[in-house]
Motif scaffolding. Structure first.
Motif, PDB file in Angstrom:
ATOM      1  N   THR A   4       0.813  -1.198   0.024  1.00  0.00           N
ATOM      2  CA  THR A   4      -0.063   0.108   0.136  1.00  0.00           C
ATOM      3  C   THR A   4       0.838   1.354  -0.008  1.00  0.00           C
ATOM      4  O   THR A   4       0.219   2.283   0.005  1.00  0.00           O
ATOM      5  N   SER A  54       0.872   6.829   4.188  1.00  0.00           N
ATOM      6  CA  SER A  54      -0.469   6.474   4.786  1.00  0.00           C
ATOM      7  C   SER A  54      -1.236   7.640   5.409  1.00  0.00           C
ATOM      8  O   SER A  54      -2.219   7.265   6.123  1.00  0.00           O
ATOM      9  N   HIS A  85       2.603  -1.350   4.755  1.00  0.00           N
ATOM     10  CA  HIS A  85       1.743   0.026   5.272  1.00  0.00           C
ATOM     11  C   HIS A  85       2.662   1.035   5.960  1.00  0.00           C
ATOM     12  O   HIS A  85       3.601   0.778   6.356  1.00  0.00           O
ATOM     13  N   ILE A  90      -1.158   2.812  10.650  1.00  0.00           N
ATOM     14  CA  ILE A  90      -0.771   1.588  10.478  1.00  0.00           C
ATOM     15  C   ILE A  90      -1.885   0.843  11.679  1.00  0.00           C
ATOM     16  O   ILE A  90      -2.448  -0.304  11.476  1.00  0.00           O
ATOM     17  N   THR A  93      -5.633   1.220  10.387  1.00  0.00           N
ATOM     18  CA  THR A  93      -5.942   0.050   9.207  1.00  0.00           C
ATOM     19  C   THR A  93      -5.877  -1.217  10.069  1.00  0.00           C
ATOM     20  O   THR A  93      -6.839  -2.185   9.655  1.00  0.00           O
ATOM     21  N   VAL A 109       0.147  -7.070   9.240  1.00  0.00           N
ATOM     22  CA  VAL A 109       0.541  -5.609   8.963  1.00  0.00           C
ATOM     23  C   VAL A 109       1.908  -5.278   9.348  1.00  0.00           C
ATOM     24  O   VAL A 109       2.137  -5.175  10.593  1.00  0.00           O
TER      25      VAL A 109
END
Length: 220
Positions: A4, A54, A85, A90, A93, A109
C-alpha cells in the motif's frame, strides 16, 4: 503480500537520510527482490493494491484493502497475508481489518521507520519476519497482527509512540503478544476480544463509503 506504500516503500536523498524522505516510491516487486531470503521461507506473491503515504489513507482505501484481503483468504492456495503499510495510520488500518476480515488465517501488517534507501533500513528484516509470521501455525486465529522490530502486537491494542525510532509500536497497557526470534514467532499471550472470523462487524462487501468521509453498513 499486498503493498500500500508508506515509509517501507520510501526513498531518501542519500543512504544516511532517515528523515525528510519521500514515502511510497518503491513498488512491491522491488521490495520483494530486496529480500531474496523470502524464497527460503514461503512462496510469496506480491500485489500493489495502491501506493500512498499512509497519512492519505481514507475509507475508500480501507474498503478496497479489506475486500481484497477477504477475497484472497478465501482461496485454498493462500495461507496468510502480509500487508506493507505506512506507520502514520498502521494502527487504524490494522484495527479496521481486525473487525472486518472474515478468516482465521494470519494477516500481518508491517511497515518501517526508515526508508528503503537508508543504510540502516529496517524494512527488509521486518518483511522477512512478517512473512514467517503470516505463514506460521502459531499465528492462526490470533487476529490481525502488527509486526515490526522483532515484536508482535495485536491490532486492537497497538499504538505508535514515537515519530522516528524503530521501537515505536507498543501496547502500553497489555504488552506485546510475542516476539520473533530465530526465524520463529513466540507468543506469550493472545487477545480474547472477538476479532476477524468471530467478529460481529459487517463484512466489507456489504459496506459503502460516501465522499470518502463516512461508511455505511448494509445488513446481510
Amino acid at each position: 503480500m499486498l503493498a500500500t506504500g508508506g515509509t517501507i516503500a520510501g526513498s531518501g536523498a542519500s543512504s544516511t537520510t532517515v528523515v525528510g524522505y519521500t514515502a511510497a516510491t518503491v513498488g512491491i516487486e522491488t521490495l520483494l527482490n530486496a529480500v531474496p531470503e523470502l524464497k527460503t521461507v514461503a512462496n510469496v506473491k506480491g500485489e500493489q493494491v495502491f501506493q500512498i503515504a499512509s497519512e492519505n489513507m481514507n475509507n475508500d482505501y480501507w474498503l478496497k484493502l479489506a475486500k481484497r484481503v477477504n477475497t484472497l483468504l478465501a482461496q485454498d492456495d493462500v495461507d496468510g497475508i502480509v500487508i506493507t503499510h505506512g506507520t502514520d495510520t498502521i494502527e487504524e488500518t490494522s484495527y479496521f481489518l481486525d473487525l472486518v476480515v472474515k478468516s482465521k488465517k494470519p494477516v500481518v501488517v508491517v511497515g518501517a521507520m526508515r526508508p528503503s534507501t537508508a543504510i540502516s533500513a529496517d524494512g527488509p528484516i521486518n518483511l522477512f519476519n512478517a512473512v514467517i509470521l503470516a505463514g506460521s501455525d502459531e499465528a492462526v486465529g490470533k487476529g490481525v497482527l502488527v509486526a515490526l522490530n522483532d515484536q508482535i502486537n495485536a491490532a486492537r491494542d497497538v499504538t505508535k509512540n514515537n515519530t522516528s525510532t524503530a521501537d515505536t509500536f507498543r501496547t502500553p497497557e497489555l504488552g506485546f503478544l510475542g516476539y520473533m526470534q530465530g526465524n520463529k514467532p513466540y507468543f506469550y499471550r493472545q487477545s480474547t476480544r472477538r476479532h476477524t472470523a468471530d467478529s460481529n462487524s459487517t463484512s466489507p462487501a456489504s459496506m459503502s463509503c460516501r465522499k470518502s468521509t463516512s461508511c455505511t453498513a448494509t445488513p446481510t
